[in-house]
Design a protein around this motif. Structure first.
Motif, PDB file in Angstrom:
ATOM      1  N   HIS A 169       0.853  -1.194   0.000  1.00 20.84           N
ATOM      2  CA  HIS A 169       0.000   0.000   0.000  1.00 20.84           C
ATOM      3  C   HIS A 169       0.888   1.243   0.000  1.00 20.84           C
ATOM      4  O   HIS A 169       2.115   1.122   0.133  1.00 20.84           O
ATOM      5  N   SER A 171       0.646   3.489   2.243  1.00 16.25           N
ATOM      6  CA  SER A 171       0.729   3.976   3.630  1.00 16.25           C
ATOM      7  C   SER A 171       2.162   4.135   4.162  1.00 16.25           C
ATOM      8  O   SER A 171       2.407   5.040   4.962  1.00 16.25           O
ATOM      9  N   ARG A 197       0.262  -6.821  -4.553  1.00 12.14           N
ATOM     10  CA  ARG A 197      -0.251  -7.829  -3.608  1.00 12.14           C
ATOM     11  C   ARG A 197      -0.248  -9.189  -4.258  1.00 12.14           C
ATOM     12  O   ARG A 197      -0.430  -9.316  -5.468  1.00 12.14           O
ATOM     13  N   GLN A 211      -2.518   3.327  -5.894  1.00  7.48           N
ATOM     14  CA  GLN A 211      -3.267   3.963  -4.805  1.00  7.48           C
ATOM     15  C   GLN A 211      -2.858   5.424  -4.693  1.00  7.48           C
ATOM     16  O   GLN A 211      -1.836   5.832  -5.234  1.00  7.48           O
ATOM     17  N   GLU A 213      -2.423   7.831  -1.339  1.00  8.04           N
ATOM     18  CA  GLU A 213      -2.535   8.017   0.104  1.00  8.04           C
ATOM     19  C   GLU A 213      -2.753   9.493   0.385  1.00  8.04           C
ATOM     20  O   GLU A 213      -2.274  10.352  -0.350  1.00  8.04           O
ATOM     21  N   PHE A 253      -3.466   0.915  11.354  1.00 10.03           N
ATOM     22  CA  PHE A 253      -2.771   2.215  11.411  1.00 10.03           C
ATOM     23  C   PHE A 253      -3.696   3.399  11.624  1.00 10.03           C
ATOM     24  O   PHE A 253      -3.246   4.540  11.716  1.00 10.03           O
ATOM     25  N   GLY A 310      -6.796   6.186   1.953  1.00 10.36           N
ATOM     26  CA  GLY A 310      -6.142   5.504   0.834  1.00 10.36           C
ATOM     27  C   GLY A 310      -7.154   5.253  -0.267  1.00 10.36           C
ATOM     28  O   GLY A 310      -8.123   4.517  -0.073  1.00 10.36           O
TER      29      GLY A 310
HETATM   30  N1  PHE Z   1      -3.612   1.279   3.280  1.00 13.53           N
HETATM   31  C1  PHE Z   1      -4.981   0.861   3.270  1.00 13.53           C
HETATM   32  C2  PHE Z   1      -5.152  -0.245   2.211  1.00 13.53           C
HETATM   33  O1  PHE Z   1      -4.317  -0.370   1.344  1.00 13.53           O
HETATM   34  C3  PHE Z   1      -5.913   2.011   2.926  1.00 13.53           C
HETATM   35  C4  PHE Z   1      -5.917   3.052   3.999  1.00 13.53           C
HETATM   36  C5  PHE Z   1      -5.053   4.125   3.956  1.00 13.53           C
HETATM   37  C6  PHE Z   1      -6.823   2.963   5.056  1.00 13.53           C
HETATM   38  C7  PHE Z   1      -5.070   5.078   4.944  1.00 13.53           C
HETATM   39  C8  PHE Z   1      -6.840   3.909   6.044  1.00 13.53           C
HETATM   40  C9  PHE Z   1      -5.970   4.982   5.974  1.00 13.53           C
HETATM   41  O2  PHE Z   1      -6.071  -1.015   2.272  1.00 13.53           O
END
Ligand code: PHE
Length: 344
Positions: A169, A171, A197, A211, A213, A253, A310
């Motif tokens: 991700h 993140s 993934r 994605q 973020e 998170f 995200g």
């Molecule tokens: N990183 C999460 C995902 O890939 C998405 C997300 C980002 C959720 C930030 C909350 C806050 O599923």
């Protein structure tokens, strides 16, 4: 004397016959050069009588001058003709329409990414980027997913070695940005990029996708700020009439965490096959940054709060353009891509 007149006549004829400068030059050499018949005739002057010599000399000079003049004139004519021929052959018709050069189009994922960047830059965000090959620490541990955490199951990925992997991700870019700021807010960033993934590819899943973020950290940040921001995003991306709905969810998170739905753009919320009769479509995950994440990344959770979200770019594009197969993004079929041509 007769000889001289004959030479002149012959020379003039050959000058007229010369069709190019090279031929003309050889005519010049043979009639005005050292071995020319005029020169030979002049040599015979020695044997002439005194009175004949003067008139013969005069005439032969005259003949020479006439020939030289005729050559000059012809030279000018030939030069002009050659120049005209060159101009004609090198002529470029600048009014001729050019061949059409095909113009490429932006990939729909780039279109959505550009649109997001424009929207968030307009709200004072900066764009941050992080590595696609990431460490276990950044991808998981800073995101509150220690080794052995059950939520890692949902984000299995491609491993380079035990502690290096393709990020699952965007993140981890949150952690990079926070650590760089060394505990001092505010932070307002979006981080678009590719993620990976270990998924089996089908119409809605791909082992590689994109994605974006979002991360905001400051004093007095509340869930209201998150909701307002997401509402602006939903209306900008999917139309002014869209509404959003937050449903409780779980991400390690963020705390609390939410799934964000938008009212269906197809039926306006009444229920149709696109929203499976619910009137709502899930578009992203979000939440308030978990205090433990803030702490690990050098921020004092007693002073700072933040929200994060995200967004899945393929999901956005599929909803926006009415697509039903995520594989269309990666097949690079020109008939698909051309639909996003800038010509409209
Ligand atoms: N990183 C999460 C995902 O890939 C998405 C997300 C980002 C959720 C930030 C909350 C806050 O599923």
């Amino acid at each position: 004397m007769d000889e001289l007149l004959k030479i002149r006549e012959e020379a003039i004829r050959r000058i007229k016959e010369a069709s190019n400068l090279k031929d003309l030059n050889s005519v010049r050499v043979s009639y005005l050069g050292k071995k020319s018949p005029i020169q030979a005739a002049m040599k015979s002057m020695k044997t002439m009588k005194q009175e004949d010599r003067a008139s013969f000399g005069k005439i032969s000079n005259q003949v020479k001058q006439e020939i030289a003049k005729a050559i000059e004139e012809m030279k000018a004519n030939l030069e002009e003709a050659e120049m005209n021929a060159r101009l004609a052959s090198e002529r470029i018709d600048i009014t001729l329409p050019s061949n059409v050069v095909p113009i490429g189009s932006l990939h729909p994922i780039s279109v959505v990414k550009d649109e997001l960047e424009e929207l968030f830059l307009g709200m004072g965000y900066e764009v941050a980027e992080g590595p696609e090959v990431e460490t276990d620490i950044f991808n998981f541990q800073y995101m509150n997913l220690p080794k052995g955490h059950p939520a890692r199951d949902m984000q299995d990925t491609f491993y380079i070695d035990e502690n290096t992997l393709m990020r699952t991700h965007t993140s981890p870019v949150q952690a990079h940005v926070m650590l760089e700021k060394e505990g001092k807010g505010p932070i307002k960033v979006i981080c678009p990029g590719k993620v990976y993934r270990r998924d089996d590819d089908d119409a809605t899943h791909s082992h590689q996708f994109a994605q974006c973020e979002g991360l905001v950290i400051d004093k007095n940040i509340t869930m209201g700020d998150l909701k307002g921001t997401l509402e602006v995003f939903a209306k900008h991306m999917f139309g002014e009439k869209r509404e959003i709905r937050l449903r409780p969810s779980y991400f390690p998170f963020t705390e609390p965490s939410v799934e964000v739905d938008i009212s269906c753009m197809n039926c306006g919320g009444k229920g149709c096959n696109i929203c499976k009769g619910t009137g709502w479509i899930e578009v992203l995950g979000a939440g308030m940054v978990n205090p433990h994440v803030l702490e690990m990344c050098g921020f004092d959770p007693e002073v700072y709060q933040g929200f994060a979200f995200g967004i899945g770019l393929e999901r956005c594009a599929m909803l926006k353009y009415g697509m039903d197969n995520i594989r269309d993004f990666f097949n690079n079929d020109l008939r698909f891509l051309e639909q996003f041509s800038r010509k409209g």
